[in-house]
Each structure stands twice: as C-alpha cells, then as structure tokens.
Write an enzyme that holds these catalytic residues in place. Structure first.
Site, mmCIF file in Angstrom:
data_model
loop_
_atom_site.group_PDB
_atom_site.id
_atom_site.type_symbol
_atom_site.label_atom_id
_atom_site.label_comp_id
_atom_site.label_asym_id
_atom_site.label_seq_id
_atom_site.Cartn_x
_atom_site.Cartn_y
_atom_site.Cartn_z
ATOM 1 N N ASP A 29 -4.603 -1.551 -8.659
ATOM 2 C CA ASP A 29 -4.222 -2.823 -8.044
ATOM 3 C C ASP A 29 -4.193 -2.647 -6.522
ATOM 4 O O ASP A 29 -3.685 -1.651 -6.001
ATOM 5 C CB ASP A 29 -2.842 -3.260 -8.555
ATOM 6 C CG ASP A 29 -2.568 -4.723 -8.258
ATOM 7 O OD1 ASP A 29 -2.509 -5.522 -9.217
ATOM 8 O OD2 ASP A 29 -2.417 -5.086 -7.061
ATOM 9 N N ILE A 30 -4.749 -3.618 -5.820
ATOM 10 C CA ILE A 30 -4.860 -3.524 -4.365
ATOM 11 C C ILE A 30 -3.494 -3.653 -3.677
ATOM 12 O O ILE A 30 -3.332 -3.222 -2.534
ATOM 13 C CB ILE A 30 -5.850 -4.605 -3.855
ATOM 14 C CG1 ILE A 30 -6.442 -4.208 -2.516
ATOM 15 C CG2 ILE A 30 -5.208 -5.987 -3.810
ATOM 16 C CD1 ILE A 30 -7.650 -5.055 -2.103
ATOM 17 N N ASN A 85 0.484 -11.303 -17.211
ATOM 18 C CA ASN A 85 0.929 -12.590 -16.683
ATOM 19 C C ASN A 85 -0.051 -13.654 -17.169
ATOM 20 O O ASN A 85 -1.267 -13.489 -17.019
ATOM 21 C CB ASN A 85 0.956 -12.552 -15.153
ATOM 22 C CG ASN A 85 1.967 -11.560 -14.616
ATOM 23 O OD1 ASN A 85 3.013 -11.339 -15.216
ATOM 24 N ND2 ASN A 85 1.659 -10.940 -13.484
ATOM 25 N N GLY A 91 3.069 -16.603 -14.107
ATOM 26 C CA GLY A 91 2.853 -15.990 -12.796
ATOM 27 C C GLY A 91 1.452 -15.451 -12.587
ATOM 28 O O GLY A 91 1.234 -14.601 -11.716
ATOM 29 N N HIS A 98 -6.179 -10.016 -17.476
ATOM 30 C CA HIS A 98 -5.965 -8.645 -17.008
ATOM 31 C C HIS A 98 -4.610 -8.146 -17.480
ATOM 32 O O HIS A 98 -3.656 -8.907 -17.590
ATOM 33 C CB HIS A 98 -6.061 -8.544 -15.480
ATOM 34 C CG HIS A 98 -5.205 -9.513 -14.735
ATOM 35 N ND1 HIS A 98 -5.541 -10.835 -14.579
ATOM 36 C CD2 HIS A 98 -4.012 -9.355 -14.100
ATOM 37 C CE1 HIS A 98 -4.599 -11.452 -13.871
ATOM 38 N NE2 HIS A 98 -3.656 -10.582 -13.587
ATOM 39 N N HIS A 100 -1.701 -5.514 -16.481
ATOM 40 C CA HIS A 100 -1.129 -4.617 -15.476
ATOM 41 C C HIS A 100 -0.532 -3.422 -16.203
ATOM 42 O O HIS A 100 0.188 -3.589 -17.197
ATOM 43 C CB HIS A 100 0.030 -5.290 -14.731
ATOM 44 C CG HIS A 100 -0.332 -6.471 -13.900
ATOM 45 N ND1 HIS A 100 -0.474 -6.404 -12.533
ATOM 46 C CD2 HIS A 100 -0.557 -7.764 -14.232
ATOM 47 C CE1 HIS A 100 -0.752 -7.614 -12.051
ATOM 48 N NE2 HIS A 100 -0.811 -8.461 -13.068
HETATM 49 P P1 AMP Z 1 -1.619 -11.730 -11.511
HETATM 50 O O1 AMP Z 1 -0.548 -12.286 -10.637
HETATM 51 O O2 AMP Z 1 -1.111 -11.245 -12.837
HETATM 52 O O3 AMP Z 1 -2.796 -12.685 -11.650
HETATM 53 O O4 AMP Z 1 -2.104 -10.425 -10.784
HETATM 54 C C1 AMP Z 1 -3.292 -10.303 -10.081
HETATM 55 C C2 AMP Z 1 -3.297 -8.922 -9.482
HETATM 56 O O5 AMP Z 1 -4.580 -8.665 -8.976
HETATM 57 C C3 AMP Z 1 -2.312 -8.733 -8.324
HETATM 58 O O6 AMP Z 1 -1.405 -7.674 -8.645
HETATM 59 C C4 AMP Z 1 -3.203 -8.393 -7.140
HETATM 60 O O7 AMP Z 1 -2.624 -7.448 -6.271
HETATM 61 C C5 AMP Z 1 -4.447 -7.864 -7.830
HETATM 62 N N1 AMP Z 1 -5.669 -7.995 -7.067
HETATM 63 C C6 AMP Z 1 -6.152 -9.106 -6.459
HETATM 64 N N2 AMP Z 1 -7.327 -8.847 -5.856
HETATM 65 C C7 AMP Z 1 -7.601 -7.547 -6.094
HETATM 66 C C8 AMP Z 1 -8.669 -6.670 -5.726
HETATM 67 N N3 AMP Z 1 -9.702 -7.099 -4.994
HETATM 68 N N4 AMP Z 1 -8.626 -5.391 -6.147
HETATM 69 C C9 AMP Z 1 -7.585 -4.947 -6.884
HETATM 70 N N5 AMP Z 1 -6.556 -5.715 -7.268
HETATM 71 C C10 AMP Z 1 -6.553 -6.997 -6.857
#
Ligand code: AMP
Length: 112
Positions: A29-30, A85, A91, A98, A100
């Site tokens: 995760d970024i 989520n 959220g 995806h 986490h």
């Molecule tokens: P959600 O709120 O469950 O949709 O989580 C989306 C997740 O994607 C968040 O934790 C972000 O930090 C992560 N995210 C968004 N863009 C990227 C990216 N380019 N590379 C890695 N993680 C990302």
C-alpha cells in the site's frame, strides 16, 4: 470500471509488487497504516466484495491463499488482519476489489 488498480495491473503505473500470477496481484500500500501493509487484488475487474458472484469463487480463493503466503513471506507469523472495505459505508475509496493485509503491530477491535 477501470480504476488506478487496473493501471497497476497493466504496469502503466509502478507499484511495489510482492506477488503476481494469472489471477491476482499483491503489492505494498502506498500509504501504509501498519509496519506491513499490502493489498491483494484480483486481476478481474470486480468493483467490490458486494459485487462478486458464484463464478468468482476460484478467484476469491486464490486471493486468500496469496494473502496467506505473502503474509508469511513478510514475517507476519505473529498475526495480521485482512480487511475488505466495501462500498461507501465500508470506507472503500478505490472501486476495484482489494484485500488489505495489515501487520507488524497489535490491531484494535472494533475498528473505527
Ligand atoms: P480503500 O479505502 O479500501 O479503497 O483503500 C484503498 C487503498 O489503496 C488505500 O490504502 C491507498 O493507500 C491504496 N492505494 C491507492 N493508490 C495506490 C497506489 N498507486 N499504489 C498502492 N496503493 C495505493
């Protein structure tokens, strides 16, 4: 609907990839919320866990196995949390299913 994760799958934007196969991808995760925080996503464009169907069973199973193997490779033998989520009240920000995986510190319950 294509999202930023489709671009990661297509290698149009970079990611720190931990695992890739025909079915799913795992990458860091970024914006990590724990010492270890990675995502497991299916390559198939499924918007959320609320949008899966019976035909996705094998894909979901593969994501679980990959999550377990990558967590092991990341040294999370003390435990970790998997979170999906889902839609607005869950959220979810990125509209591509995806999971986490968070670890490396104790997790609180209930989540916020
Ligand atoms: P959600 O709120 O469950 O949709 O989580 C989306 C997740 O994607 C968040 O934790 C972000 O930090 C992560 N995210 C968004 N863009 C990227 C990216 N380019 N590379 C890695 N993680 C990302």
């Amino acid at each position: 609907m294509p999202s930023i994760f489709s671009k990661i799958i297509a290698k149009e934007i970079p990611a720190d990839i931990l695992h890739e196969d025909d079915v799913c991808l795992a990458f860091r995760d970024i914006n990590p919320k724990a010492p270890v925080h990675f995502l497991v996503i299916p390559k198939k464009e499924i918007e959320s866990l609320a949008d899966v169907s019976e035909e996705d069973e094998a894909i979901l199973g593969r994501c679980m196995v990959v999550a377990s193997k990558v967590a092991d490779a990341e040294g999370l033998e003390a435990g970790y949390r998997m979170v999906a989520n889902t839609r607005e009240e869950g959220g979810q920000e990125v509209p591509h299913l995806h999971f986490h995986i968070l670890g490396g510190r104790p997790m609180n319950w209930p989540p916020g």
